[in-house]
Design an enzyme around this catalytic site. Structure first.
Site, PDB file in Angstrom:
ATOM      1  N   PRO A  87       7.433   2.412   8.993  1.00 21.49           N
ATOM      2  CA  PRO A  87       8.309   2.735  10.118  1.00 21.49           C
ATOM      3  C   PRO A  87       7.664   2.790  11.512  1.00 21.49           C
ATOM      4  O   PRO A  87       7.600   3.846  12.146  1.00 21.49           O
ATOM      5  CB  PRO A  87       8.878   4.092   9.717  1.00 21.49           C
ATOM      6  CG  PRO A  87       7.793   4.716   8.916  1.00 21.49           C
ATOM      7  CD  PRO A  87       7.168   3.577   8.149  1.00 21.49           C
ATOM      8  N   CYS A  88       7.261   1.654  12.007  1.00 17.74           N
ATOM      9  CA  CYS A  88       6.689   1.600  13.350  1.00 17.74           C
ATOM     10  C   CYS A  88       7.734   1.912  14.424  1.00 17.74           C
ATOM     11  O   CYS A  88       7.384   2.295  15.538  1.00 17.74           O
ATOM     12  CB  CYS A  88       6.026   0.250  13.604  1.00 17.74           C
ATOM     13  SG  CYS A  88       7.068  -1.171  13.285  1.00 17.74           S
TER      14      CYS A  88
END
Length: 166
Positions: A134-135
């Site tokens: 989850p950047c």
């Protein structure tokens, strides 16, 4: 053997790339998940085999995430990248659903100096596993949406999807 498929999503068409694996749910370890038009996104290569059935489990988890019913992926993936990138990416994986951290907080978490914020941002931008790693949960120091390889509109969409309801 490298296999791939595409699937529609609220963000646009996703390209899923993987390697056959005896240990992965569904038999495929994810090596890349990217969107059309994404900076550094994967492009189908000669020798890759289109095999949608190899991604049944992964696609089901992605659909559940986009439907708002899945908050944590259980997907085996192949880790690549430099030591620094792997440290940054490991830090991304600890950010809980519905929360955000700043680039500076990620730098601090991996033991890098505050001056490494740009290097952290570069490593995040090279993340080959959009959405799954989850950047999109990393924001600027002042809370601004900054730097997302698939575009800020898509980052905003993902953060809104994860926003607590009630």
């Amino acid at each position: 053997m490298t296999v791939y498929t595409t699937m529609d999503s609220p963000l646009g068409q996703l390209l899923l790339v993987g390697e056959e694996s005896d240990t992965a749910k569904g038999g495929t370890a994810l090596t890349s998940l990217s969107l059309a038009g994404q900076k550094r996104g994967a492009v189908v290569q000669d020798g890759w085999r289109e095999k949608p059935e190899a991604f049944t489990e992964i696609a089901a988890q992605l659909r559940a995430y986009f439907d708002g019913t899945l908050t944590c992926f259980d997907i085996e993936y192949v880790t690549s990248g430099t030591d620094f990138q792997r440290r940054v990416w490991a830090a991304l994986e600890t950010i809980p659903y519905g929360t955000t951290l700043t680039y500076g907080e990620i730098a601090r978490e991996i033991g890098a100096p505050r001056a490494a914020v740009r290097a952290v941002g570069t490593a995040i931008g090279a993340n080959p596993l959009l959405v799954v790693r989850p950047c999109h949960r990393v924001i600027g120091a002042g809370g601004a949406l900054t730097g997302y390889a698939a575009g800020l509109e898509r980052k905003r969409h993902l953060l809104n999807l994860e926003r607590p309801r009630g």
